[in-house]
Scaffold this motif. Sequence first.
Motif, mmCIF file in Angstrom:
data_model
loop_
_atom_site.group_PDB
_atom_site.id
_atom_site.type_symbol
_atom_site.label_atom_id
_atom_site.label_comp_id
_atom_site.label_asym_id
_atom_site.label_seq_id
_atom_site.Cartn_x
_atom_site.Cartn_y
_atom_site.Cartn_z
ATOM 1 N N ARG A 151 -32.091 -0.556 52.949
ATOM 2 C CA ARG A 151 -32.948 0.604 53.189
ATOM 3 C C ARG A 151 -32.234 1.902 52.835
ATOM 4 N NH1 ARG A 151 -32.726 2.063 58.606
ATOM 5 N NH2 ARG A 151 -31.725 3.973 57.868
ATOM 6 N N GLU B 24 -33.158 4.388 49.754
ATOM 7 C CA GLU B 24 -33.481 5.778 50.079
ATOM 8 C C GLU B 24 -32.637 6.733 49.247
ATOM 9 O OE1 GLU B 24 -34.797 5.217 54.795
ATOM 10 O OE2 GLU B 24 -32.790 5.914 54.257
ATOM 11 N N ARG C 126 -37.758 -3.800 60.983
ATOM 12 C CA ARG C 126 -36.680 -3.607 60.003
ATOM 13 C C ARG C 126 -37.101 -4.125 58.620
ATOM 14 N NH1 ARG C 126 -36.002 -0.553 62.919
ATOM 15 N NH2 ARG C 126 -34.863 -0.676 64.875
ATOM 16 N N GLU D 200 -39.516 -1.584 57.184
ATOM 17 C CA GLU D 200 -38.848 -0.355 56.773
ATOM 18 C C GLU D 200 -38.173 -0.530 55.419
ATOM 19 O OE1 GLU D 200 -37.705 1.699 61.085
ATOM 20 O OE2 GLU D 200 -36.276 0.354 60.089
ATOM 21 N N THR D 201 -37.545 -1.670 55.225
ATOM 22 C CA THR D 201 -36.868 -1.915 53.954
ATOM 23 C C THR D 201 -37.864 -2.157 52.832
ATOM 24 O OG1 THR D 201 -34.967 -2.844 55.125
ATOM 25 C CG2 THR D 201 -35.162 -3.361 52.789
ATOM 26 N N THR E 100 -39.396 1.042 51.472
ATOM 27 C CA THR E 100 -38.582 1.888 50.593
ATOM 28 C C THR E 100 -38.612 1.426 49.144
ATOM 29 O OG1 THR E 100 -36.573 0.590 51.016
ATOM 30 C CG2 THR E 100 -36.999 2.478 52.462
#
Length: 1238
Positions: free
Chosen positions: A165, A169, A256, A259-260, A263
């Motif tokens: 992540r 980013e 998690r 979220e990854t 991205t």
Amino acid sequence: MDSSGASQVISALELIYEPKSTNEQRLEAQKFLDQVKLQDESPYWGYDIAINNQDNHILKYFGLNMINDSIQHKWISYDDAKKNTVRQWIIELNLKISDKDPRYIKEKLAFLWVEVAKRVWGEVLKDNTPSSDDFINSWVDMDSSLNELWNIGNSSRELTLIIFRILFEDVFLLDDLIVLKRMTIIQPLCVMIVCPMDVFSKRYKFNENWKLFKFNENGWFSVWANELYNTLDMMQNTNHVLNDNYNDQNANYVIRLLETLKTCLNWPLSDVIIRTNILDILLKCFLSNIPKAQSTALDAIHILLTRPYNNEEHHQEIINKLFSNMDLLSQLYDNLQFNTSVDGVDDVKYPILKKYVDMISCLYSCIFKLNNSEELIDRYLKLVMKATRNDSLIVSGLTLDLWCACLRNDDCLPLLENGLIPELLSFSAGALIYYEQIDGHISKEYVDIDFQSTSEFQSFCSTYRKRIRDIIRLISCVKVDFTNDWLNNRLNEYFSSPPGQLVLNSTFLDTKSEPYLGALSQLMIIECFINGCIRWKIWYPNGEDYDEKLDDILGKLQVLSNQLIALNIRVPLLLKKQIQNFALFLTMLKDNVIFTLLEKIIISATMDYPNVDLEERNDEADAVRDLRYACGIEINRMALLMPESLKSIFPELENVIAKIMPNLSYHEKISFKSFLLTIILKSSLDNKEERFSAIVDPELLAWSDKSTVMGLSDLPWFMERLGIVKISEYFQKRGIKEDSDLLTIPIDDEGKQLKQELTKHWQTLFPVRATRMFIHYSMQNIKKEEDFRLIQELWRPRIVPILPYIMRLLYQLQSYHDPANWKELPNVVQKFVEYSTVERFWEAGTSNKSKDEFIDEHLKAMQTLRDFADSVGHIVRYTREYVLLVISGISFLGSVFYDDVNAPNLLIDSIAIYNPQSNEISPGVSTHGWKHILNVAIRPILRNCPDSSAPGFMKAFLPKFFGTLDVLITEKWSTHMHADMEVVSSVDEDEITDEIMEENLLRQFTSVTVRILIDCVGQGGTNTSSSKSKFSQHQLKMRKIIFEDVSILAPFLKLLNHLMSVKDGKCSFNSILIMKVCLSEVLINNGHVDEFFTHEVMKNLLLNILCNSAYKDSFSEALYIFTVLFLTLIKEYDSTRIFLIGISNGYNISNLYEQLRNVDNYKGQRSLMIEYIEWVKNSLNINEDEGTDRVAEERRRKEKREATLQKANDRLVNKNKESGDILDDPNTEDAAFGTLFQ
């Protein structure tokens, strides 16, 4: 290596955290720790502390920070062996992650991994003949190491996701300097390890060495997608017999993974998106009871809908799949509902609900891509309608643009036939109310959550009503007959109801009462209907039955107009709204109603309210004045719209107006005179000059009146004309001293009488309002060149003689604010004048009081002696604004103003008064005042200058003008330049508010300054590959004048250079774009100018902007300009090379220049430049996050990163949404005063 350093660090940390330690001991320990960072062994000691203190998270975190310091500040000096050693330490520390490690330890470990990866991963791929050591140094097995970490356990799996992540980013969302210089390697590598190799190979050219960097043939994306699906499936199929801790772990794991995945949804090849069925998995998240997962899934779907697709069929598949799951989307909406009357606003569900409605509203753009899908679209629109009816105005408001878009799109109208239009119209009519005025309304439940202040809520309500009005207007346009019948039924029902009857039988009503607000709502709906009919004429012109339908519509409007005239409304503010509606009727009905409506407006303008004293200041008197002011505007609008129709009754109008003149105030008289003047100029009446003179000359004669001339001669006479002498005499009678608090001393009857006399006197103080109104209406609706010449010929002999008086008045108004000019006055009068110069105004978002509190305070002050100071201050500012508007109006008269050779100096010397001794600008004029001087007067003066007059006028005006702006910008920003683009706090709340207010005003002033420069020379785009920008004819003219005259160019560049470095991100960015379009025509033409670019502009760009994260939004454009200057000036001047060597602390500038010359694309040049910037930044020890408090340092770093990420994510999620002009600020644009005094 000496391991004793680690134990010393631990001892120092224990001393700091030991409660019994003294402050002196802690200070010494902290100094030691700061020194430790500088030692070569610091990364080893950090590793030693972290690896041997796994359970002591404070020590472990400090050890990790020591490694981080070495990477950030010493990596460039390490040899390959040391770099590899540090990398192995980081891998080892990551592999030893345990379930006991808190989240912040995992984040730090992942951060260290990524910091190394950004610097070395794949570096060997630049080399055509790499050695085995080169592969080792380039971390060729990083993907393999991540796979190993992934398979250790739950904590390591979470850590792996965090690593990815952060990496994605930094590579794809943030403007990371390390990544930017390695972009051509690191971005494709990220794509490669995420995608299947067969997909990657179809889109990228690479050699066999690239494959060595990939471990998993299928790529990580499919791994994460499968994990997410399996985890959700397991959670949804369990019987909830597992313990809460286990469920929490799975929920955390789902978050998690999301979220990854989120991205990397915007950049992998779309084949990967389709192969993994990621949309199905994201939809599955909606059925989970994990709020964070639902929220992240919504963001992810939004990204999928707006991301680019290399295959349009893939995009179509995403759209089809999403619409085929409309039942699931509807179920999610229902699941997100809650009962505010029972439990209040659900702070878990509500944020998700807002995000959900935002997402479904954006699906509108996809409905025309669906095939044979009327049923799906109908279900979708009904789902949106449910959201529109939501009690939250924010949620409802998110859908309103969708309905406006549907109603504007003819192809979409058939989709609304299935009962949606009546439902939408009914809802909109009920929603067109003043929510902020209604106590206990259900929407108020959400105010504290959605808005930071009452003013913010009020501003939103205004925007919400605007959208609702648009919907009613558009429905009225496309369904005229239906809306007309519906409206008539509604009006009959309302005005026959008890509230409606109360309105018809009342003279005044409480503006917060239900009858008043209900009647106002009906009148607003009528306004929307008329505007809808006006739009119909534009929308339906090609219909075969156009004339027939138009006649029918006009008949309906005339019936409605007659019904409204028959309503005997006397409540002033409701009657005002009714009068405004009559003016709209006129645009459609014209001659059929003009005389009836004109009669109604004149009757309303002179309506008698026996119990109201218009000399008083109270709600009722204000309402009547408001009504009369509106009538004045509408009759002038009528004259502009139908001058020929009014021409036939012009003598009668003159007689009627002559009879009512004695009953009108001065301002009202001017409005009626403007009405007659407009008919004279815009119709075919004869004897125009004679008639014009009869109206205009008596008012303009006041400029040369003896008392006016004397009042303008010097400041004491000017103050006497203001009435300050009379006020001083009254204060002496009352025994007022210089230290008296005027706010605590009530005004007596004598004071009230004096105030009334002064109020009447101030109305005719100077003829600025008449001058402005006459010029303004003269210049409206000019369509022919001969009409313009006639107006010019009429005004030229009248403007030229009074121009010096106008400028002298502006000069005295500016001088009034300078304390140095008060020294001869008695002390008590000095204090009074000081009070009068204080600007007391309320501004949303900056004032610490609500608007109502501010008004209440002002009303209380009106009963005290401070009202004299407030009133004098008001009339000074009011007169100045009108003078500025007069100057603006004169600029529209062509060469009348510009042909006067004295005009440039008269103007600049009237606004910028320099002290002859110090050559400093006279103080006192506020930032707020300067903003309006620029926006209201100077911008029109510059924009309207005729081509024939421009060279002479600009040469005389611009040098001093740009120089003055530079002085003002530099002085006013000097106290803010060390702040991180935010206001410095102070202890006292009022001081904080004053500081916030002043900085807010300064930003507005700076924004107007930037806008003036854009008006002059234009502005570049953000595309570095496009060197040409489009300029207007005015900008081309101004560029030639400015760039070819160094006396103008020098102050222009000096000002622009300072604007680039102001601590306002928007203004700095726009100033840099202005500089960008100047370079091609300014460089290598004048040695002195080039020297300025070297010593001032390049220095400013390098040391202030490029090395300062506060300007991160401007970095790319600033770097482009610096690169152009670097290559251009070094080629021509050795002095530039020598200067840059001097400020670059030993960097090889000559070598950099040669490298840049040998690179044939800007991307390569950018990488070299970023390396140079990084060197300069490190050599100057510019470390904005560095501090002695490690916790605070880490918090600042994290907050900065999260703020930047949020902006990047917002850009991603909000893609394809409409956005306004970045300088489109109502505080700085023409709207600020352009319509205020009409």
